[in-house]
Each structure stands twice: as structure tokens, then as C-alpha cells.
Design a protein around this motif. Sequence first.
Motif, mmCIF file in Angstrom:
data_model
loop_
_atom_site.group_PDB
_atom_site.id
_atom_site.type_symbol
_atom_site.label_atom_id
_atom_site.label_comp_id
_atom_site.label_asym_id
_atom_site.label_seq_id
_atom_site.Cartn_x
_atom_site.Cartn_y
_atom_site.Cartn_z
ATOM 1 N N ALA A 1 104.616 48.854 73.424
ATOM 2 C CA ALA A 1 104.472 50.280 73.123
ATOM 3 C C ALA A 1 105.411 50.692 72.001
ATOM 4 O O ALA A 1 105.024 51.452 71.102
ATOM 5 N N LEU A 2 106.649 50.199 72.043
ATOM 6 C CA LEU A 2 107.604 50.529 70.983
ATOM 7 C C LEU A 2 107.185 49.939 69.646
ATOM 8 O O LEU A 2 107.329 50.584 68.596
ATOM 9 N N GLN A 3 106.651 48.725 69.664
ATOM 10 C CA GLN A 3 106.181 48.115 68.421
ATOM 11 C C GLN A 3 105.019 48.920 67.842
ATOM 12 O O GLN A 3 104.952 49.135 66.630
ATOM 13 N N GLN A 4 104.124 49.396 68.713
ATOM 14 C CA GLN A 4 102.997 50.202 68.257
ATOM 15 C C GLN A 4 103.487 51.524 67.669
ATOM 16 O O GLN A 4 103.003 51.968 66.631
ATOM 17 N N GLU A 5 104.465 52.123 68.314
ATOM 18 C CA GLU A 5 105.022 53.381 67.821
ATOM 19 C C GLU A 5 105.690 53.196 66.462
ATOM 20 O O GLU A 5 105.535 54.031 65.575
ATOM 21 N N VAL A 6 106.401 52.096 66.284
ATOM 22 C CA VAL A 6 107.039 51.814 64.998
ATOM 23 C C VAL A 6 105.981 51.628 63.922
ATOM 24 O O VAL A 6 106.114 52.133 62.799
ATOM 25 N N LEU A 7 104.906 50.930 64.253
ATOM 26 C CA LEU A 7 103.810 50.747 63.287
ATOM 27 C C LEU A 7 103.216 52.089 62.878
ATOM 28 O O LEU A 7 102.978 52.335 61.688
ATOM 29 N N GLN A 8 102.978 52.965 63.858
ATOM 30 C CA GLN A 8 102.419 54.274 63.552
ATOM 31 C C GLN A 8 103.371 55.085 62.681
ATOM 32 O O GLN A 8 102.942 55.763 61.742
ATOM 33 N N GLU B 1 103.170 53.860 59.126
ATOM 34 C CA GLU B 1 101.955 54.325 58.464
ATOM 35 C C GLU B 1 102.088 55.789 58.057
ATOM 36 O O GLU B 1 101.688 56.175 56.957
ATOM 37 N N ARG B 2 102.665 56.603 58.935
ATOM 38 C CA ARG B 2 102.848 58.012 58.618
ATOM 39 C C ARG B 2 103.814 58.180 57.449
ATOM 40 O O ARG B 2 103.605 59.012 56.566
ATOM 41 N N ILE B 3 104.878 57.401 57.429
ATOM 42 C CA ILE B 3 105.842 57.476 56.328
ATOM 43 C C ILE B 3 105.183 57.081 55.011
ATOM 44 O O ILE B 3 105.396 57.730 53.983
ATOM 45 N N ALA B 4 104.357 56.040 55.055
ATOM 46 C CA ALA B 4 103.665 55.606 53.839
ATOM 47 C C ALA B 4 102.749 56.715 53.330
ATOM 48 O O ALA B 4 102.690 56.981 52.121
ATOM 49 N N THR B 5 102.053 57.383 54.243
ATOM 50 C CA THR B 5 101.171 58.486 53.850
ATOM 51 C C THR B 5 101.975 59.630 53.252
ATOM 52 O O THR B 5 101.605 60.190 52.206
ATOM 53 N N LEU B 6 103.080 59.978 53.891
ATOM 54 C CA LEU B 6 103.919 61.050 53.365
ATOM 55 C C LEU B 6 104.494 60.697 51.998
ATOM 56 O O LEU B 6 104.595 61.558 51.115
ATOM 57 N N GLU B 7 104.870 59.437 51.812
ATOM 58 C CA GLU B 7 105.388 59.013 50.506
ATOM 59 C C GLU B 7 104.324 59.168 49.426
ATOM 60 O O GLU B 7 104.615 59.592 48.309
ATOM 61 N N LYS B 8 103.079 58.828 49.767
ATOM 62 C CA LYS B 8 101.995 58.978 48.793
ATOM 63 C C LYS B 8 101.793 60.439 48.434
ATOM 64 O O LYS B 8 101.592 60.781 47.272
ATOM 65 N N ILE B 9 101.847 61.312 49.449
ATOM 66 C CA ILE B 9 101.645 62.739 49.195
ATOM 67 C C ILE B 9 102.763 63.296 48.329
ATOM 68 O O ILE B 9 102.519 64.005 47.347
ATOM 69 N N VAL B 10 103.982 62.979 48.670
ATOM 70 C CA VAL B 10 105.133 63.549 47.964
ATOM 71 C C VAL B 10 105.236 63.020 46.546
ATOM 72 O O VAL B 10 105.658 63.745 45.638
ATOM 73 N N THR B 11 104.858 61.784 46.321
ATOM 74 C CA THR B 11 104.960 61.225 44.972
ATOM 75 C C THR B 11 103.728 61.516 44.122
ATOM 76 O O THR B 11 103.719 61.203 42.939
ATOM 77 N N ASP B 12 102.713 62.139 44.698
ATOM 78 C CA ASP B 12 101.502 62.488 43.957
ATOM 79 C C ASP B 12 101.810 63.608 42.968
ATOM 80 O O ASP B 12 102.489 64.584 43.295
ATOM 81 N N GLU B 13 101.303 63.496 41.743
ATOM 82 C CA GLU B 13 101.567 64.497 40.713
ATOM 83 C C GLU B 13 100.987 65.854 41.102
ATOM 84 O O GLU B 13 101.560 66.896 40.824
ATOM 85 N N LYS B 14 99.831 65.856 41.764
ATOM 86 C CA LYS B 14 99.196 67.111 42.175
ATOM 87 C C LYS B 14 100.074 67.850 43.177
ATOM 88 O O LYS B 14 100.117 69.077 43.195
#
Length: 79
Positions: free
Chosen positions: A40-47, A50-63
Motif C-alpha cells: 500500500a505504501l509503495q502504491q501511494e508513493v507511486l501515485q 505521478e502527481r508531482i510529475a503532472t504538477l511539474e508539467k503544469i508549472v513549467t508550461d509556458e501557458k
Amino acid sequence: MTIGPFSVAIVAIICWAVVELINGPKGKKRNKKDDQDIAALQQEVLQCKERIATLEKIVTDEKYDLKREFENLKRDSAA
């Protein structure tokens, strides 16, 4: 500075203590609940990753920067 037998013994004891802390107590076997908790902890870390990667994409997007600047201008002109 010379390294004497006392220094070697201290380093060996510290290394042993670190290994014991990492491996846990001897003789204690993981049970099914421990395995489920670990999974369960490994699954939570994976999630979270993934959320951090998505947030990084949003924040670094020029738009995103452009939208934020427009919002800042709207707030500044309203004040």
C-alpha cells in the motif's frame, strides 16, 4: 593523524548499528499484514510521484506562466 585499532573498532560498531537499524531485528518475520502495508505504501508513493510529475508539467508550461500573469494583472487593476 593515524588510524589505530580503537578507531577501526568504533567505525565497525557504527557500521554494524546502521545495518541492524536498516534490516530490523533478527528473527522477526514479516507477516501478511506487513506485506500488505508495504504494498500500500509503495502504491501511494507511486501515485505521489505521478502527481508531482503532472504538477511539474503544469508549472513549467509556458501557458501556465502566461495565465498567471494575466490573473496578476487582473488583480492589480481591480485593486
